[in-house]
Design a protein around this motif. Structure first.
Motif, PDB file in Angstrom:
ATOM      1  N   GLN A  98       0.842  -1.194   0.000  1.00  0.00           N
ATOM      2  CA  GLN A  98       0.000   0.000   0.000  1.00  0.00           C
ATOM      3  C   GLN A  98       0.878   1.246   0.000  1.00  0.00           C
ATOM      4  O   GLN A  98       1.919   1.308   0.649  1.00  0.00           O
ATOM      5  N   ALA A  99       0.452   2.236  -0.778  1.00  0.00           N
ATOM      6  CA  ALA A  99       1.212   3.494  -0.870  1.00  0.00           C
ATOM      7  C   ALA A  99       0.236   4.649  -1.027  1.00  0.00           C
ATOM      8  O   ALA A  99      -0.713   4.583  -1.814  1.00  0.00           O
ATOM      9  N   LEU A 100       0.507   5.728  -0.273  1.00  0.00           N
ATOM     10  CA  LEU A 100      -0.349   6.911  -0.281  1.00  0.00           C
ATOM     11  C   LEU A 100       0.489   8.097  -0.740  1.00  0.00           C
ATOM     12  O   LEU A 100       1.568   8.346  -0.202  1.00  0.00           O
TER      13      LEU A 100
ATOM     14  N   ILE B  86      -2.708   3.407  -3.745  1.00  0.00           N
ATOM     15  CA  ILE B  86      -2.546   2.159  -4.495  1.00  0.00           C
ATOM     16  C   ILE B  86      -2.259   1.049  -3.491  1.00  0.00           C
ATOM     17  O   ILE B  86      -1.651   1.288  -2.439  1.00  0.00           O
ATOM     18  N   TYR B  87      -2.730  -0.158  -3.796  1.00  0.00           N
ATOM     19  CA  TYR B  87      -2.492  -1.304  -2.911  1.00  0.00           C
ATOM     20  C   TYR B  87      -2.695  -2.590  -3.710  1.00  0.00           C
ATOM     21  O   TYR B  87      -3.365  -2.605  -4.739  1.00  0.00           O
TER      22      TYR B  87
ATOM     23  N   ASN C  79      -3.954  -5.491  -8.254  1.00  0.00           N
ATOM     24  CA  ASN C  79      -3.513  -4.119  -7.992  1.00  0.00           C
ATOM     25  C   ASN C  79      -4.670  -3.135  -8.136  1.00  0.00           C
ATOM     26  O   ASN C  79      -5.290  -3.033  -9.193  1.00  0.00           O
ATOM     27  N   PHE C  80      -4.944  -2.422  -7.051  1.00  0.00           N
ATOM     28  CA  PHE C  80      -6.040  -1.455  -7.013  1.00  0.00           C
ATOM     29  C   PHE C  80      -5.473  -0.038  -6.945  1.00  0.00           C
ATOM     30  O   PHE C  80      -4.398   0.192  -6.373  1.00  0.00           O
ATOM     31  N   GLN C  81      -6.235   0.936  -7.472  1.00  0.00           N
ATOM     32  CA  GLN C  81      -5.828   2.342  -7.401  1.00  0.00           C
ATOM     33  C   GLN C  81      -7.075   3.195  -7.290  1.00  0.00           C
ATOM     34  O   GLN C  81      -8.081   2.962  -7.981  1.00  0.00           O
ATOM     35  N   THR C  82      -7.014   4.223  -6.411  1.00  0.00           N
ATOM     36  CA  THR C  82      -8.150   5.123  -6.240  1.00  0.00           C
ATOM     37  C   THR C  82      -7.661   6.456  -5.690  1.00  0.00           C
ATOM     38  O   THR C  82      -6.468   6.626  -5.401  1.00  0.00           O
TER      39      THR C  82
END
Length: 683
Positions: free
Chosen positions: A112-114, A126-127, A142-145
């Motif tokens: 996870q990265a913010l 992203i995570y 891989n998700f991104q929002t």
């Protein structure tokens, strides 16, 4: 003081400069301090804001990994949900449907990265997600929002791709299975005991049912013929897909009688060729229940699993592994992306030591008399047959047994569901085989030792015995040695020897055998015991134990294993049911001399005309044997059970034990003599 030309005195200008400079410095300091403080405040606000976003992000990701979709959806902006045509409740249900549908468990969030996006004053998140599914591990999703700040909270912008990466409007997640072929069960010669086979399926043909009263009468005839309710038939006919020309299946059958309105077509099902003859051994498969599915995420409605016997015990080997795929499917039903794919692995077949011909013949020999019988190779421990009577038809359970048929079995006083060969019972005089081994091995008894015994009853007349009497069935001989005691099954001789040996020594000698220890055997069963408390604490119990009564409990498998040293030079074999398996080496318990002596004495119980097993001398080959009649407490006094132990004395191809409820030892010989006459032809 200097004066100018006009006579005025010149003032000192230096303090003024310093004042100005001081003011400038103070002003600059104030401005700098203000700017520093403003930047400090902004930094603190930014830090606080990020901390709040990080806390919310952690809550969001935790709710995802926990599968708490109510909490997960609460972190999405309401506008992003509504714009995509959902209510919060609908989206919660969609998440639950997707993730439960693929059997998602053990969801783990990684990488996870913010990051702050200055242009939009938002945060990007992203995570990656790893999880277990019905088809195995799935990793690297891989998700991104983006995360937006409202006046009161931070929320996540929802999009279809947060349901599953790369999903778009109209897409769904599809889990499809490829069923493996279940392994078969074979006997020692490769004959099928359980496996795929052809059967007939009966189905309704609506056009041939007619109308009105004719239709009602024909449905009633079908109901009576196949034991299925008219209501059930009507329900099948009312299904949306049914037309006048449809074949509407309602039952798999063995016979195909001509019944108006019924057609037949071939189908495939799990079949058990020996039916009742091996039901307790092989067991059966049945359709999974809701409880089964709850306990195993891979199971799906309509699947069949082992429910009893070896079908259940070796389920993991027989069932194989499901194949299939998890894919993103568009609104047209076309696969857009395969997320996970697994090839099916067919189940492994199981090969038993059982001989199906012997198994069938042994079962038929009971002629519905309640009891059990087993046959084992005395030197390898391989079991050739294990039969119970009465039994049940496993095919009924595969097809879904009717309540009527089930109740019939359940209410049968002879308990057809009882696995008698694994149930313990009092061994009676067959136990004298083991006592003889113990007495000889420990020097208490010799072949020449004689007791003088008069009459049918005897008591040592000690206070511990009280009024208890030891009874024998034959008093024609008063000078009794070990051979005579076995040939005539003399209880008094064995009681005398045990009392002479003493409880402690007898108990210690018995403990050489695996009493109280589990055997290497796939079925669950209680260990053999020589007393309830694993100790012999009275003379009465000591005497009764020596001739096979008291508190001894053994099943058919125990007896064949415990008596095996007689035929194996003193070594005890472990039982074996699986062909070509690695079994334990025999364990030496008594001397070869003791074993040979007991073997020869058991031959005499058949050869001597007054021997309890003399009827077996009619066999076309030499055998040794020991009969037994055990007494157990019943509702109306003591009840008897008959037992018979036999071994092939020519090729040592088998040892055999049989037990009939409500009978005596001689009755068991009469029942199984025809079977024993021909069984050598199959070995």
């Amino acid at each position: 003081m200097k004066t100018n030309k006009k006579g005025y005195k010149r003032k000192n200008r230096i303090p003024v400069i310093w004042i100005v400079l001081g003011v400038v410095v103070l002003s600059l300091s104030a401005i700098g301090g203000y700017l520093w403080y403003r930047n400090y405040q902004e930094e603190q606000l930014a830090i606080k804001r990020r901390e709040e976003v990080e806390a919310m992000t952690q809550e969001y990701l935790t709710s995802f990994s926990d599968g708490d979709f109510d909490a997960l959806i609460a972190h999405f902006t309401p506008e992003s949900i509504e714009e995509r045509g959902y209510t919060e409740e609908e989206l919660i249900e969609r998440y639950a449907t997707v993730y439960s549908g693929i059997g998602a468990t053990d969801i783990v969030i990684t990488n996870q990265a913010l990051s702050y996006v200055e242009q939009t004053d938002t945060y990007d998140l992203i995570y990656s997600v790893n999880m277990e599914t019905a088809l195995g591990p799935l990793s690297g999703l891989n998700f991104q929002t983006s995360i937006y700040e409202t006046e009161t909270e931070n929320l996540v912008e929802w999009d279809y791709s947060l349901l599953f990466p790369n999903m778009e409007e109209g897409d769904t997640i599809r889990l499809s299975y490829t069923q493996p072929k279940r392994g078969s069960i074979y006997d020692r010669n490769g004959n099928m005991l359980a496996g795929e086979g052809e059967a007939w399926e009966a189905g309704l043909y609506p056009r041939a049912l007619g109308e009105g009263e004719e239709r009602a009468n024909r449905l009633q005839t079908i109901s009576d013929t196949y034991a299925i309710s008219v209501e059930r038939l009507e329900g099948l006919l009312s299904q949306g897909w049914v037309t006048e020309e449809s074949f509407v299946p309602f039952q798999v059958v063995d016979e195909t009688p001509e019944v108006p309105g019924v057609l037949y077509q071939k189908t495939v099902e799990r079949v058990y060729p020996l039916r009742e003859a091996a039901a307790h051994l092989i067991g059966y498969v049945g359709e999974v229940t809701a409880e089964d599915i709850e306990n195993d995420a891979e199971l799906r409605s309509g699947q069949f699993i082992g429910k009893a016997g070896l079908e259940s015990i070796y389920e993991s080997q027989l069932k194989g592994n499901l194949g299939g795929e998890i894919a993103i499917v568009d609104s047209e039903g076309d696969t857009k992306e395969t997320i996970l794919e697994r090839e099916k692995e067919d189940g492994e077949s199981l090969y038993l030591t059982i001989d199906s011909v012997i198994q069938e013949a042994l079962y038929q020999t009971f002629e519905d008399e309640p009891g059990t019988a087993a046959m084992m190779h005395p030197r390898t421990g391989d079991f050739l047959a294990l039969a119970n009577s009465p039994s049940y038809d496993p095919q009924l359970f595969v097809r879904g047994i009717s309540q009527t048929d089930y109740d019939t079995y359940l209410n049968d006083e002879d308990s057809p569901f009882l696995n008698r060969y694994a149930a313990r019972y009092v061994p009676g005089s067959t136990f004298k085989i083991l006592s003889a081994m113990v007495f000889l091995e420990n020097g208490v008894t010799t072949p020449d030792k004689v007791h003088t015994i008069e009459g049918l009853q005897w008591s040592p007349e000690t206070p511990d015995f009280g009024d208890h009497q030891i009874t024998r069935v034959n008093d024609t001989v008063s000078e009794v040695d070990l051979e005579t005691a076995l040939v005539l099954s003399d209880n008094i001789f064995f009681a005398m020897e045990a009392l002479e040996m003493g409880a402690d020594a007898f108990e210690e000698a018995l403990s050489v055998f695996p009493f109280g220890e589990p055997l290497d055997w796939p079925f669950e069963m209680s260990a053999a015991q020589f007393s309830n408390e694993n100790t012999i604490d009275t003379d009465v119990l000591l005497a009764d134990t020596a001739y096979g009564q008291g508190e001894i409990l053994m099943n058919a498998i125990h007896q064949l294993v415990f008596y095996s040293p007689v035929l194996n030079e003193g070594a005890l074999v472990q039982p074996n049911l699986i062909r070509d398996s690695n079994t334990s080496e025999p364990t030496s318990l008594i001397s070869a001399e003791t074993a040979t002596t007991v073997e020869s004495l058991l031959l005499e119980t058949v050869n001597q005309s007054n021997g309890t097993a003399n009827k077996l001398s009619a066999l076309p080959y030499a055998v040794g044997a020991k009969t037994g009649t055990s007494e157990v407490a019943g509702e109306e006094g003591n009840e008897t059970n008959g037992l018979l132990y036999v071994f092939d004395a020519e090729g040592y191809d088998y040892s055999f034990i049989a037990h009939l409820e409500g009978q005596r030892g001689g009755d068991v010989i009469d029942q199984f003599l025809p079977f024993l006459t021909t069984v050598k032809n199959e070995l």
